[in-house]
Motif scaffolding. Structure first.
Motif, PDB file in Angstrom:
ATOM      1  N   LEU A 213       0.874  -1.174   0.000  1.00 28.88           N
ATOM      2  CA  LEU A 213       0.000   0.000   0.000  1.00 28.88           C
ATOM      3  C   LEU A 213       0.916   1.230   0.000  1.00 28.88           C
ATOM      4  O   LEU A 213       1.731   1.383   0.900  1.00 28.88           O
ATOM      5  N   ALA A 214       0.814   2.057  -1.040  1.00 32.13           N
ATOM      6  CA  ALA A 214       1.687   3.229  -1.130  1.00 32.13           C
ATOM      7  C   ALA A 214       0.876   4.509  -1.025  1.00 32.13           C
ATOM      8  O   ALA A 214      -0.224   4.602  -1.582  1.00 32.13           O
ATOM      9  N   LEU A 215       1.421   5.478  -0.311  1.00 38.16           N
ATOM     10  CA  LEU A 215       0.866   6.845  -0.295  1.00 38.16           C
ATOM     11  C   LEU A 215       1.933   7.749  -0.877  1.00 38.16           C
ATOM     12  O   LEU A 215       3.060   7.801  -0.366  1.00 38.16           O
ATOM     13  N   LEU A 216       1.585   8.451  -1.959  1.00 38.77           N
ATOM     14  CA  LEU A 216       2.561   9.306  -2.645  1.00 38.77           C
ATOM     15  C   LEU A 216       2.093  10.746  -2.585  1.00 38.77           C
ATOM     16  O   LEU A 216       0.943  11.041  -2.955  1.00 38.77           O
ATOM     17  N   PRO A 217       2.942  11.666  -2.115  1.00 39.01           N
ATOM     18  CA  PRO A 217       2.507  13.072  -2.043  1.00 39.01           C
ATOM     19  C   PRO A 217       2.201  13.607  -3.435  1.00 39.01           C
ATOM     20  O   PRO A 217       3.010  13.462  -4.355  1.00 39.01           O
ATOM     21  N   ASN A 218       1.010  14.184  -3.596  1.00 35.02           N
ATOM     22  CA  ASN A 218       0.596  14.667  -4.922  1.00 35.02           C
ATOM     23  C   ASN A 218      -0.208  15.942  -4.746  1.00 35.02           C
ATOM     24  O   ASN A 218      -1.349  15.893  -4.282  1.00 35.02           O
ATOM     25  N   GLY A 219       0.402  17.084  -5.101  1.00 39.29           N
ATOM     26  CA  GLY A 219      -0.261  18.358  -4.815  1.00 39.29           C
ATOM     27  C   GLY A 219      -0.418  18.488  -3.306  1.00 39.29           C
ATOM     28  O   GLY A 219       0.522  18.241  -2.555  1.00 39.29           O
ATOM     29  N   ARG A 220      -1.630  18.791  -2.854  1.00 41.46           N
ATOM     30  CA  ARG A 220      -1.860  18.875  -1.397  1.00 41.46           C
ATOM     31  C   ARG A 220      -2.286  17.526  -0.831  1.00 41.46           C
ATOM     32  O   ARG A 220      -2.380  17.358   0.379  1.00 41.46           O
ATOM     33  N   ASN A 221      -2.593  16.571  -1.719  1.00 45.78           N
ATOM     34  CA  ASN A 221      -3.135  15.286  -1.280  1.00 45.78           C
ATOM     35  C   ASN A 221      -2.104  14.179  -1.336  1.00 45.78           C
ATOM     36  O   ASN A 221      -0.970  14.387  -1.754  1.00 45.78           O
ATOM     37  N   TYR A 222      -2.546  12.985  -0.969  1.00 46.61           N
ATOM     38  CA  TYR A 222      -1.785  11.779  -1.244  1.00 46.61           C
ATOM     39  C   TYR A 222      -2.466  11.021  -2.382  1.00 46.61           C
ATOM     40  O   TYR A 222      -3.702  10.889  -2.390  1.00 46.61           O
ATOM     41  N   ALA A 223      -1.670  10.490  -3.309  1.00 47.40           N
ATOM     42  CA  ALA A 223      -2.188   9.492  -4.260  1.00 47.40           C
ATOM     43  C   ALA A 223      -2.015   8.133  -3.577  1.00 47.40           C
ATOM     44  O   ALA A 223      -0.956   7.857  -3.017  1.00 47.40           O
ATOM     45  N   VAL A 224      -3.068   7.314  -3.615  1.00 53.84           N
ATOM     46  CA  VAL A 224      -3.036   5.999  -2.974  1.00 53.84           C
ATOM     47  C   VAL A 224      -2.918   4.928  -4.052  1.00 53.84           C
ATOM     48  O   VAL A 224      -3.646   4.974  -5.048  1.00 53.84           O
ATOM     49  N   VAL A 225      -1.999   3.979  -3.844  1.00 52.18           N
ATOM     50  CA  VAL A 225      -1.964   2.778  -4.697  1.00 52.18           C
ATOM     51  C   VAL A 225      -2.057   1.596  -3.741  1.00 52.18           C
ATOM     52  O   VAL A 225      -1.123   1.308  -2.992  1.00 52.18           O
ATOM     53  N   LEU A 226      -3.218   0.935  -3.746  1.00 52.09           N
ATOM     54  CA  LEU A 226      -3.479  -0.153  -2.801  1.00 52.09           C
ATOM     55  C   LEU A 226      -3.568  -1.460  -3.590  1.00 52.09           C
ATOM     56  O   LEU A 226      -4.367  -1.567  -4.521  1.00 52.09           O
ATOM     57  N   THR A 227      -2.755  -2.421  -3.224  1.00 51.79           N
ATOM     58  CA  THR A 227      -2.772  -3.706  -3.934  1.00 51.79           C
ATOM     59  C   THR A 227      -3.510  -4.733  -3.091  1.00 51.79           C
ATOM     60  O   THR A 227      -3.299  -4.797  -1.877  1.00 51.79           O
ATOM     61  N   ALA A 228      -4.341  -5.530  -3.746  1.00 49.72           N
ATOM     62  CA  ALA A 228      -5.074  -6.577  -3.013  1.00 49.72           C
ATOM     63  C   ALA A 228      -5.383  -7.721  -3.973  1.00 49.72           C
ATOM     64  O   ALA A 228      -5.433  -7.514  -5.193  1.00 49.72           O
ATOM     65  N   PRO A 229      -5.587  -8.945  -3.400  1.00 46.43           N
ATOM     66  CA  PRO A 229      -5.999 -10.042  -4.272  1.00 46.43           C
ATOM     67  C   PRO A 229      -7.282  -9.648  -5.012  1.00 46.43           C
ATOM     68  O   PRO A 229      -8.114  -8.896  -4.478  1.00 46.43           O
ATOM     69  N   GLN A 230      -7.431 -10.204  -6.208  1.00 48.92           N
ATOM     70  CA  GLN A 230      -8.532  -9.865  -7.127  1.00 48.92           C
ATOM     71  C   GLN A 230      -9.892  -9.678  -6.445  1.00 48.92           C
ATOM     72  O   GLN A 230     -10.516  -8.619  -6.559  1.00 48.92           O
ATOM     73  N   ALA A 231     -10.337 -10.735  -5.698  1.00 47.20           N
ATOM     74  CA  ALA A 231     -11.698 -10.694  -5.142  1.00 47.20           C
ATOM     75  C   ALA A 231     -11.809  -9.587  -4.093  1.00 47.20           C
ATOM     76  O   ALA A 231     -12.793  -8.830  -4.057  1.00 47.20           O
TER      77      ALA A 231
END
Ligand SMILES: Cc1cc2nc3c(=O)[nH]c(=O)nc-3n(C[C@H](O)[C@H](O)[C@H](O)COP(=O)(O)OP(=O)(O)OC[C@H]3O[C@@H](n4cnc5c(N)ncnc54)[C@H](O)[C@@H]3O)c2cc1C
Length: 391
Positions: A213-231
């Motif tokens: 699970l990544a939180l990347l600073p983007n502008g004033r917010n965080y961009a979230v990239v959350l990985t999970a099994p398909q279902a």
């Protein structure tokens, strides 16, 4: 976006060029710019309308090295980039953490976060109307002597482009026996969140039993990239905003307060590697050559290096598609491609499970990274420079 595909700008009969790039994504457009002073004629075609990238929701982490290349190509939009000054890496429910800081490398930032749409927009600037032809679908390719002929469908009309070389930059959609696929059975969910306090230019990579699970600073917010099994990813995509924020609160504890979130999009995750990288009068770059899991944020960075090094090879050769040109390019890219794919795949396999001895080993690994500067520097250099960390 472009006109709705009017053919008025296109001549009747064959179009002749030295290099035909198929795919006007960020990697194809980077190559076009990198060839601008080569003296070669270059055309780029895309199946979508020009400017369709405006609705692409991805946010990309770009390395410091990528920024330098984009600056040289006059395609760096500083106002759209958010610097990453620190990265904090940890695992949920396990010990060990590591912390990487730009000041240790005497750099203003380890990398930058930018929306795919902003990156594409800055690359699109300066591409002449008659150089980028949109709404194009390549129907077939045929070698004729030292030329390659591309038959292209555009609004029911057949167009033929005669080139010395076709560069495939059409992303990861194409199926081919040359492409080896490892399906991770996972999806990446992406969205934006606002937090209190704001990010302070710190990125977070948190390894959870479901996946990273990544939180990347983007502008004033965080961009979230959350990985999970398909279902599970499908369930998470359906949660209401408050339930989704609760999930982030649970995964990050009291480190910050999650206040609000935007729309979510989801992508299937697989490793795809094309071998061989070249065929007569054809070469593959970017995601068309290799598609990686986003956990290490390497995909575009690697593709940009593909484009840059291909342009360097093409600059010094008269016949762009000659076998020795393509062989030299493929040999040059081997370490970076396989190194990047192996590094990313190793991280996915090590961190995407909750087997307790592995959790312990990961804790040791993260501690070792934190305590052993050479190891931490290796990982940091890989983020900052890409291939140059290996050699
Ligand atoms: C969730 C997620 C997060 C990511 N995060 C990062 C990150 O942090 N850092 C990073 O470096 N990378 C990241 N990536 C990877 C990055 O998005 C890709 O590596 C990058 O977009 C590849 O660019 P490309 O130009 O090769 O392909 P694409 O961006 O896929 O562009 C391909 C282009 O080709 C066109 N096309 C497709 N088929 C055809 C055809 N048959 N004929 C003509 N045109 C065609 C498409 O319309 C498109 O314009 C992430 C990916 C995902 C899914």
């Amino acid at each position: 976006m472009s006109d709705n595909g009017s053919d008025s700008a296109l001549p009747y009969g064959d179009l002749h060029t030295d290099i035909l790039i198929v795919g006007a994504g960020p990697v194809g457009m980077t190559l076009l710019h990198a060839l601008s002073e080569s003296g070669k004629r270059v055309l780029i075609v895309d199946r979508k309308p020009r400017g369709a990238w405006v609705s692409d929701p991805r946010t990309l982490a770009l390395s410091h090295g990528s920024r330098q290349v984009l600056e040289r190509l006059h395609a760096w939009d500083n106002s759209a980039a958010t610097p990453i000054r620190e990265i904090h890496v940890s695992q949920a429910g396990g010990f060990g953490r590591t912390h990487i800081n730009a000041s240790d490398y005497e750099l203003p930032a380890l990398g930058y976060v930018m929306r795919y749409s902003d990156l594409a927009a800055s690359l699109d600037v300066g591409i002449a109307q008659n150089t980028l032809i949109d709404h194009c679908e390549v129907a077939d390719l045929a070698i004729e002597g030292d030329e390659i002929h591309a038959n292209i469908d555009r609004h029911g009309r057949r167009l033929r482009i005669v080139a010395r070389l076709v560069v495939h930059a059409e992303g990861s959609g194409t199926q081919s026996p040359d492409v080896k696929v490892r399906d991770y059975g996972q999806r990446a969910l992406i969205t934006d969140v606002t937090t209190e306090p704001t990010h302070g230019h710190r990125a977070w990579e948190r390894f959870t039993p479901d996946g990273p699970l990544a939180l990347l600073p983007n502008g004033r917010n965080y961009a979230v990239v959350l990985t999970a099994p398909q279902a599970k990813a499908e369930e998470l995509a359906m949660l209401n905003d408050e339930a989704f924020l609760d999930l982030l609160r649970e995964r990050f504890g009291a480190r910050m307060r999650f206040v609000s979130t935007g729309p979510r999009a989801s992508y299937p995750l697989a490793l795809r590697v094309r071998t061989p990288l070249v065929r007569p009068r054809q070469v593959w770059i970017g995601n068309a050559a290799q598609t990686l899991h986003p956990v290490t944020g390497q995909g575009f960075n690697l593709g940009l290096r593909d484009a840059w090094e291909l342009a360097e090879e093409l600059h010094r050769r008269t016949d762009s598609g000659a076998p020795e040109t393509l062989a030299a390019y493929a040999a040059r890219r081997r370490v970076d491609r396989y190194g990047g794919a192996g590094f990313t795949d190793g991280i996915v396999r090590l961190f995407s499970n909750d087997i307790s001895p592995l959790r312990y080993a990961r804790g040791i690994g993260l501690l070792a990274l934190d305590l052993a500067p050479p190891l931490r520097h290796f990982v940091a250099r890989r983020m900052i420079w890409g291939a140059r960390a290996w050699i």
